[in-house]
Design an enzyme around this catalytic site. Structure first.
Site, PDB file in Angstrom:
ATOM      1  N   ARG A  51       0.797  -1.219   0.000  1.00 31.84           N
ATOM      2  CA  ARG A  51       0.000   0.000   0.000  1.00 31.84           C
ATOM      3  C   ARG A  51       0.830   1.270   0.000  1.00 31.84           C
ATOM      4  O   ARG A  51       0.632   2.158  -0.802  1.00 31.84           O
ATOM      5  CB  ARG A  51      -0.842   0.076   1.282  1.00 31.84           C
ATOM      6  CG  ARG A  51      -2.300   0.085   1.105  1.00 31.84           C
ATOM      7  CD  ARG A  51      -2.867  -0.520   2.358  1.00 31.84           C
ATOM      8  NE  ARG A  51      -2.031  -1.625   2.763  1.00 31.84           N
ATOM      9  CZ  ARG A  51      -2.178  -2.860   2.303  1.00 31.84           C
ATOM     10  NH1 ARG A  51      -3.142  -3.134   1.481  1.00 31.84           N
ATOM     11  NH2 ARG A  51      -1.378  -3.832   2.673  1.00 31.84           N
ATOM     12  N   THR A  52       1.743   1.353   0.936  1.00 28.27           N
ATOM     13  CA  THR A  52       2.413   2.640   1.116  1.00 28.27           C
ATOM     14  C   THR A  52       3.206   3.007  -0.134  1.00 28.27           C
ATOM     15  O   THR A  52       3.103   4.113  -0.648  1.00 28.27           O
ATOM     16  CB  THR A  52       3.316   2.603   2.369  1.00 28.27           C
ATOM     17  OG1 THR A  52       2.523   2.194   3.469  1.00 28.27           O
ATOM     18  CG2 THR A  52       3.910   3.962   2.660  1.00 28.27           C
ATOM     19  N   LYS A  80      25.315  -4.099  -1.178  1.00 26.67           N
ATOM     20  CA  LYS A  80      26.781  -4.035  -1.320  1.00 26.67           C
ATOM     21  C   LYS A  80      27.421  -3.280  -0.161  1.00 26.67           C
ATOM     22  O   LYS A  80      28.628  -3.062  -0.152  1.00 26.67           O
ATOM     23  CB  LYS A  80      27.148  -3.303  -2.614  1.00 26.67           C
ATOM     24  CG  LYS A  80      26.623  -3.933  -3.874  1.00 26.67           C
ATOM     25  CD  LYS A  80      27.115  -3.116  -5.071  1.00 26.67           C
ATOM     26  CE  LYS A  80      26.411  -3.508  -6.346  1.00 26.67           C
ATOM     27  NZ  LYS A  80      26.602  -2.492  -7.378  1.00 26.67           N
ATOM     28  N   ARG A 101      11.330   3.870   3.320  1.00 26.43           N
ATOM     29  CA  ARG A 101      10.949   2.927   4.378  1.00 26.43           C
ATOM     30  C   ARG A 101      12.179   2.111   4.732  1.00 26.43           C
ATOM     31  O   ARG A 101      12.899   1.640   3.851  1.00 26.43           O
ATOM     32  CB  ARG A 101       9.834   2.007   3.901  1.00 26.43           C
ATOM     33  CG  ARG A 101       9.624   0.842   4.841  1.00 26.43           C
ATOM     34  CD  ARG A 101       8.363   0.102   4.586  1.00 26.43           C
ATOM     35  NE  ARG A 101       7.204   0.915   4.933  1.00 26.43           N
ATOM     36  CZ  ARG A 101       5.973   0.422   4.996  1.00 26.43           C
ATOM     37  NH1 ARG A 101       5.745  -0.841   4.719  1.00 26.43           N
ATOM     38  NH2 ARG A 101       4.962   1.200   5.311  1.00 26.43           N
ATOM     39  N   HIS A 129       5.308   6.125  11.614  1.00 23.25           N
ATOM     40  CA  HIS A 129       4.808   5.970  10.248  1.00 23.25           C
ATOM     41  C   HIS A 129       3.903   7.175   9.960  1.00 23.25           C
ATOM     42  O   HIS A 129       2.686   7.053   9.893  1.00 23.25           O
ATOM     43  CB  HIS A 129       4.027   4.652  10.156  1.00 23.25           C
ATOM     44  CG  HIS A 129       3.695   4.202   8.765  1.00 23.25           C
ATOM     45  ND1 HIS A 129       3.798   5.031   7.659  1.00 23.25           N
ATOM     46  CD2 HIS A 129       3.263   3.008   8.293  1.00 23.25           C
ATOM     47  CE1 HIS A 129       3.430   4.350   6.585  1.00 23.25           C
ATOM     48  NE2 HIS A 129       3.101   3.121   6.945  1.00 23.25           N
TER      49      HIS A 129
END
Ligand code: NCD
Length: 307
Positions: A51-52, A80, A101, A129
């Site tokens: 969703r986000t 890496k 995120r 959030h």
């Protein structure tokens, strides 16, 4: 230049303006369809999301902009060993705004300190959030007309649920909000929210274990999933995962005006038979999330709005 790290980064008045803008976008999306032509949003997702990430990307596309990014740490140079600070320096060359995120608390904040473009915290570990909170506030305001004078039940994983931490932090700025915190003993709200936010600000709240006990008193119920990925062992998760299941029977205990919200994804905590109940607002909430992200992008990019 502004970033969004916490829901408190905007004043209540600024949030009102953003929600008004989101409502305008919903009413007449065509007016906003080219406002971000040639602007680019980078979605930097080191942790899974449906969703986000897609909501951010759709929001930018709806505004006429373009998107670049990655959807897992494995497919970025993090694999890496590149630092978040270096990644954002590079992304600042490519894009005009970034949403990040990350599983580590504070990673988006580190990025913002090294960034030449606005950075949005799209969820950092079990911490905050803020764009889910903007979504939740906009949903509450759209459904109820205003935010305030209500008893809100927060149910489920209050320990690891970052959406709950952000939402409480934001809601205490509105008048006469009471909370009923519904969770098993082990998943209670952490003290950095309970002591530092609720108690310090004299906010009325109660902690209960049984959902049935809280339901008759609620104006709004915010359900959350048990956050499997933040548990230290699978046994504890299995013990907790079906602690709450909201179903049609339990909905009979709730007032007629009590909307049910959920940031999604849902696992078992809301039975699908609740979806048809007119009080189930969690899919509408997803739609509001897209409009408010459009409004947020316009605000952070400081775009001139159409007349
Ligand atoms: C939430 C999250 O990522 O914290 N999901 C979302 O962004 N809509 C809630 C969750 O994962 O349970």
């Amino acid at each position: 230049m502004r970033h969004l790290m916490s829901p408190l980064d905007f004043s209540v008045e600024e949030l009102e303006n953003m929600m008004d803008l989101a409502a305008e976008i919903e009413k007449d999306p065509d007016r906003f369809a080219h406002i971000c032509d040639r602007k680019k949003l980078a979605t930097l997702f080191y942790e899974p999301s449906t969703r986000t990430r897609l909501s951010f990307e759709t929001a930018m596309l709806n505004l006429g902009g373009q998107i670049i990014g990655f959807s897992s740490a494995d497919s970025s140079s993090a694999a890496k060993g590149e630092s978040v600070a270096d990644t954002i320096r590079v992304i600042s060359i490519f894009a005009d705004i970034a949403a990040m995120r990350h599983p580590k608390e504070g990673a988006p904040l580190v990025a913002s300190l090294h960034s030449e473009i606005p950075v949005i915290n799209a969820g950092d570990g079990g911490h905050q959030h803020p764009t889910q909170t903007l979504t939740d506030l906009h949903t509450i305001r759209s459904l109820k007309g205003s935010i305030g004078n209500m008893t809100i039940g927060l149910c489920g994983d209050l320990k690891f649920g970052r959406t709950v931490h952000s939402l409480i932090t934001a809601l205490i700025r509105y008048p006469n909000i009471k909370f009923i915190l519904i969770s098993p003993e082990e998943l209670r709200l952490p003290s950095y929210i309970k002591d530092d936010v609720l108690i310090r600000n004299n906010i009325e709240f109660e902690e209960v274990i049984r959902l049935e006990e809280a339901l008759p008193h609620l104006d709004l119920l915010y359900m959350t999933r048990v956050q499997r990925e933040r548990f230290f062992n699978e046994e504890d998760y299995i013990r907790m995962k079906d602690f709450y299941i909201l179903d049609r029977e339990k909905m009979k205990l709730a007032p007629e005006h009590m909307y049910v919200l959920h940031p999604l994804p849902r696992v078992n905590e809301i039975a699908v038979d609740v979806d048809k109940d007119p009080r189930a607002a969690y899919f509408k909430q997803v739609e509001y999330g897209m409009y408010i992200r459009e409004a947020l992008i316009l605000t952070l990019l400081d775009m001139k709005l159409p007349d």
